[in-house]
Design a protein around this motif. Sequence first.
Motif, PDB file in Angstrom:
ATOM      1  N   ALA A 156       0.832  -1.211   0.000  1.00  0.00           N
ATOM      2  CA  ALA A 156       0.000   0.000   0.000  1.00  0.00           C
ATOM      3  C   ALA A 156       0.862   1.254   0.000  1.00  0.00           C
ATOM      4  N   ALA A 157       1.947   1.216   0.777  1.00  0.00           N
ATOM      5  CA  ALA A 157       2.848   2.370   0.833  1.00  0.00           C
ATOM      6  C   ALA A 157       3.547   2.596  -0.500  1.00  0.00           C
ATOM      7  N   ARG A 158       3.862   1.494  -1.197  1.00  0.00           N
ATOM      8  CA  ARG A 158       4.614   1.609  -2.439  1.00  0.00           C
ATOM      9  C   ARG A 158       3.718   1.825  -3.653  1.00  0.00           C
ATOM     10  N   TYR A 159       2.591   1.111  -3.697  1.00  0.00           N
ATOM     11  CA  TYR A 159       1.790   1.093  -4.907  1.00  0.00           C
ATOM     12  C   TYR A 159       0.355   1.555  -4.682  1.00  0.00           C
ATOM     13  N   GLY A 160       0.051   2.053  -3.502  1.00  0.00           N
ATOM     14  CA  GLY A 160      -1.334   2.392  -3.189  1.00  0.00           C
ATOM     15  C   GLY A 160      -1.784   3.717  -3.784  1.00  0.00           C
ATOM     16  N   LYS A 161      -3.044   3.742  -4.225  1.00  0.00           N
ATOM     17  CA  LYS A 161      -3.697   4.972  -4.658  1.00  0.00           C
ATOM     18  C   LYS A 161      -4.906   5.192  -3.761  1.00  0.00           C
ATOM     19  N   ARG A 162      -4.957   6.353  -3.124  1.00  0.00           N
ATOM     20  CA  ARG A 162      -5.988   6.616  -2.122  1.00  0.00           C
ATOM     21  C   ARG A 162      -7.213   7.283  -2.729  1.00  0.00           C
ATOM     22  N   GLU A 163      -8.359   6.790  -2.290  1.00  0.00           N
ATOM     23  CA  GLU A 163      -9.638   7.426  -2.585  1.00  0.00           C
ATOM     24  C   GLU A 163     -10.397   7.490  -1.266  1.00  0.00           C
ATOM     25  N   GLY A 164     -10.294   8.634  -0.601  1.00  0.00           N
ATOM     26  CA  GLY A 164     -10.873   8.753   0.727  1.00  0.00           C
ATOM     27  C   GLY A 164     -10.133   7.856   1.692  1.00  0.00           C
ATOM     28  N   SER A 165     -10.869   6.985   2.383  1.00  0.00           N
ATOM     29  CA  SER A 165     -10.247   6.093   3.356  1.00  0.00           C
ATOM     30  C   SER A 165      -9.815   4.765   2.741  1.00  0.00           C
ATOM     31  N   ILE A 166     -10.097   4.559   1.452  1.00  0.00           N
ATOM     32  CA  ILE A 166      -9.777   3.301   0.778  1.00  0.00           C
ATOM     33  C   ILE A 166      -8.452   3.437   0.028  1.00  0.00           C
ATOM     34  N   VAL A 167      -7.627   2.384   0.097  1.00  0.00           N
ATOM     35  CA  VAL A 167      -6.360   2.359  -0.627  1.00  0.00           C
ATOM     36  C   VAL A 167      -6.435   1.266  -1.684  1.00  0.00           C
ATOM     37  N   HIS A 168      -6.296   1.655  -2.954  1.00  0.00           N
ATOM     38  CA  HIS A 168      -6.290   0.698  -4.055  1.00  0.00           C
ATOM     39  C   HIS A 168      -4.840   0.320  -4.350  1.00  0.00           C
ATOM     40  N   LEU A 169      -4.547  -0.975  -4.326  1.00  0.00           N
ATOM     41  CA  LEU A 169      -3.208  -1.426  -4.676  1.00  0.00           C
ATOM     42  C   LEU A 169      -3.092  -1.495  -6.188  1.00  0.00           C
ATOM     43  N   ASP A 170      -2.220  -0.665  -6.734  1.00  0.00           N
ATOM     44  CA  ASP A 170      -2.104  -0.552  -8.190  1.00  0.00           C
ATOM     45  C   ASP A 170      -1.156  -1.612  -8.735  1.00  0.00           C
ATOM     46  N   VAL A 171      -1.352  -2.852  -8.287  1.00  0.00           N
ATOM     47  CA  VAL A 171      -0.556  -3.958  -8.777  1.00  0.00           C
ATOM     48  C   VAL A 171      -1.370  -5.234  -8.599  1.00  0.00           C
ATOM     49  N   PRO A 172      -1.708  -5.924  -9.707  1.00  0.00           N
ATOM     50  CA  PRO A 172      -2.479  -7.169  -9.582  1.00  0.00           C
ATOM     51  C   PRO A 172      -1.594  -8.284  -9.030  1.00  0.00           C
ATOM     52  N   LEU A 173      -2.116  -9.023  -8.053  1.00  0.00           N
ATOM     53  CA  LEU A 173      -1.348 -10.087  -7.422  1.00  0.00           C
ATOM     54  C   LEU A 173      -2.178 -11.352  -7.316  1.00  0.00           C
ATOM     55  N   THR A 174      -1.575 -12.479  -7.609  1.00  0.00           N
ATOM     56  CA  THR A 174      -2.228 -13.756  -7.364  1.00  0.00           C
ATOM     57  C   THR A 174      -1.900 -14.190  -5.935  1.00  0.00           C
ATOM     58  N   HIS A 175      -2.713 -15.124  -5.408  1.00  0.00           N
ATOM     59  CA  HIS A 175      -2.434 -15.653  -4.071  1.00  0.00           C
ATOM     60  C   HIS A 175      -1.089 -16.366  -4.054  1.00  0.00           C
ATOM     61  N   GLU A 176      -0.728 -16.990  -5.179  1.00  0.00           N
ATOM     62  CA  GLU A 176       0.561 -17.674  -5.251  1.00  0.00           C
ATOM     63  C   GLU A 176       1.720 -16.684  -5.161  1.00  0.00           C
ATOM     64  N   GLU A 177       1.570 -15.520  -5.809  1.00  0.00           N
ATOM     65  CA  GLU A 177       2.620 -14.498  -5.733  1.00  0.00           C
ATOM     66  C   GLU A 177       2.757 -13.965  -4.311  1.00  0.00           C
ATOM     67  N   ILE A 178       1.622 -13.730  -3.644  1.00  0.00           N
ATOM     68  CA  ILE A 178       1.677 -13.276  -2.252  1.00  0.00           C
ATOM     69  C   ILE A 178       2.356 -14.321  -1.384  1.00  0.00           C
ATOM     70  N   ALA A 179       1.999 -15.591  -1.596  1.00  0.00           N
ATOM     71  CA  ALA A 179       2.593 -16.674  -0.805  1.00  0.00           C
ATOM     72  C   ALA A 179       4.109 -16.704  -0.969  1.00  0.00           C
ATOM     73  N   SER A 180       4.591 -16.486  -2.201  1.00  0.00           N
ATOM     74  CA  SER A 180       6.033 -16.540  -2.441  1.00  0.00           C
ATOM     75  C   SER A 180       6.759 -15.353  -1.832  1.00  0.00           C
ATOM     76  N   MET A 181       6.027 -14.274  -1.542  1.00  0.00           N
ATOM     77  CA  MET A 181       6.648 -13.091  -0.940  1.00  0.00           C
ATOM     78  C   MET A 181       6.711 -13.174   0.577  1.00  0.00           C
ATOM     79  N   VAL A 182       5.901 -14.034   1.188  1.00  0.00           N
ATOM     80  CA  VAL A 182       5.878 -14.106   2.651  1.00  0.00           C
ATOM     81  C   VAL A 182       6.276 -15.485   3.180  1.00  0.00           C
ATOM     82  N   GLY A 183       6.665 -16.385   2.286  1.00  0.00           N
ATOM     83  CA  GLY A 183       7.151 -17.675   2.727  1.00  0.00           C
ATOM     84  C   GLY A 183       6.085 -18.594   3.290  1.00  0.00           C
TER      85      GLY A 183
END
Length: 231
Positions: A156-183
């Motif tokens: 969110a800090a790196r790729y987030g775009k804010r609209e009010g209180s909502i933060v849109h992550l400007d990067v599409p991620l699969t669950h597999e990609e997230i898993a590989s980033m957090v072990g």
Amino acid sequence: MQHTPSKFLTRLNGVDRAALAALAKARRVPRGEAIFSAGGPGKHVYFLESGKIKICQPSSSGNEIILWFCLPGEIFGLAEVSHGGGRVVSAIACEESLVLSLSQKDFLEFLTAHPEAVMLSMQALSSRLRVLGEMVVNLVSDDANTRIAKLLLRLAARYGKREGSIVHLDVPLTHEEIASMVGTTRQTVTTAIGQFRRQGVLSIENRRIQIESEDLLTEISQAAAQPAKHR
């Protein structure tokens, strides 16, 4: 603490950017193609004009560990340029990307002639070192849900775009990609994301995560720091 990337190209002044562009070679990279691979020579530095690049490393088990993503404006492949050693990571296009490359010799000469670019290079390396340091600490000290929450806040800090209180992550991620980033495993990520959605922490549209409550996500990310009775 979250760290934003150094948008090297966009932070260069006009004269410096023109000088870099005159030296660089442009290349269109199709999705899935490697710009460089672990074990290969580290004789060039790269700049991303458009697209998305993942910086990753193969593990001993054969799985891919994603260390970070590069978005337009960022520099990558910088670590080995100072000494020309072999690559320890790979850079792979997540989508069709336009990449600029400079040889080690040309880049060092560019830095000598344009000292402001030296500071931008140092900032890029420093930011990545801090991110990698945090990842190591999190792997040792946090459970999977906490690691996932911290990753989402970092994204969110790196790729987030804010609209009010909502933060849109400007990067599409699969669950597999997230898993590989957090072990962890893809199933663990799917379970955690489902839990976060039920709690009102986030929602998902077209594979893009929307953080509905940064406060709740921050609470989850800090859970491991609380005494056991409060978990």
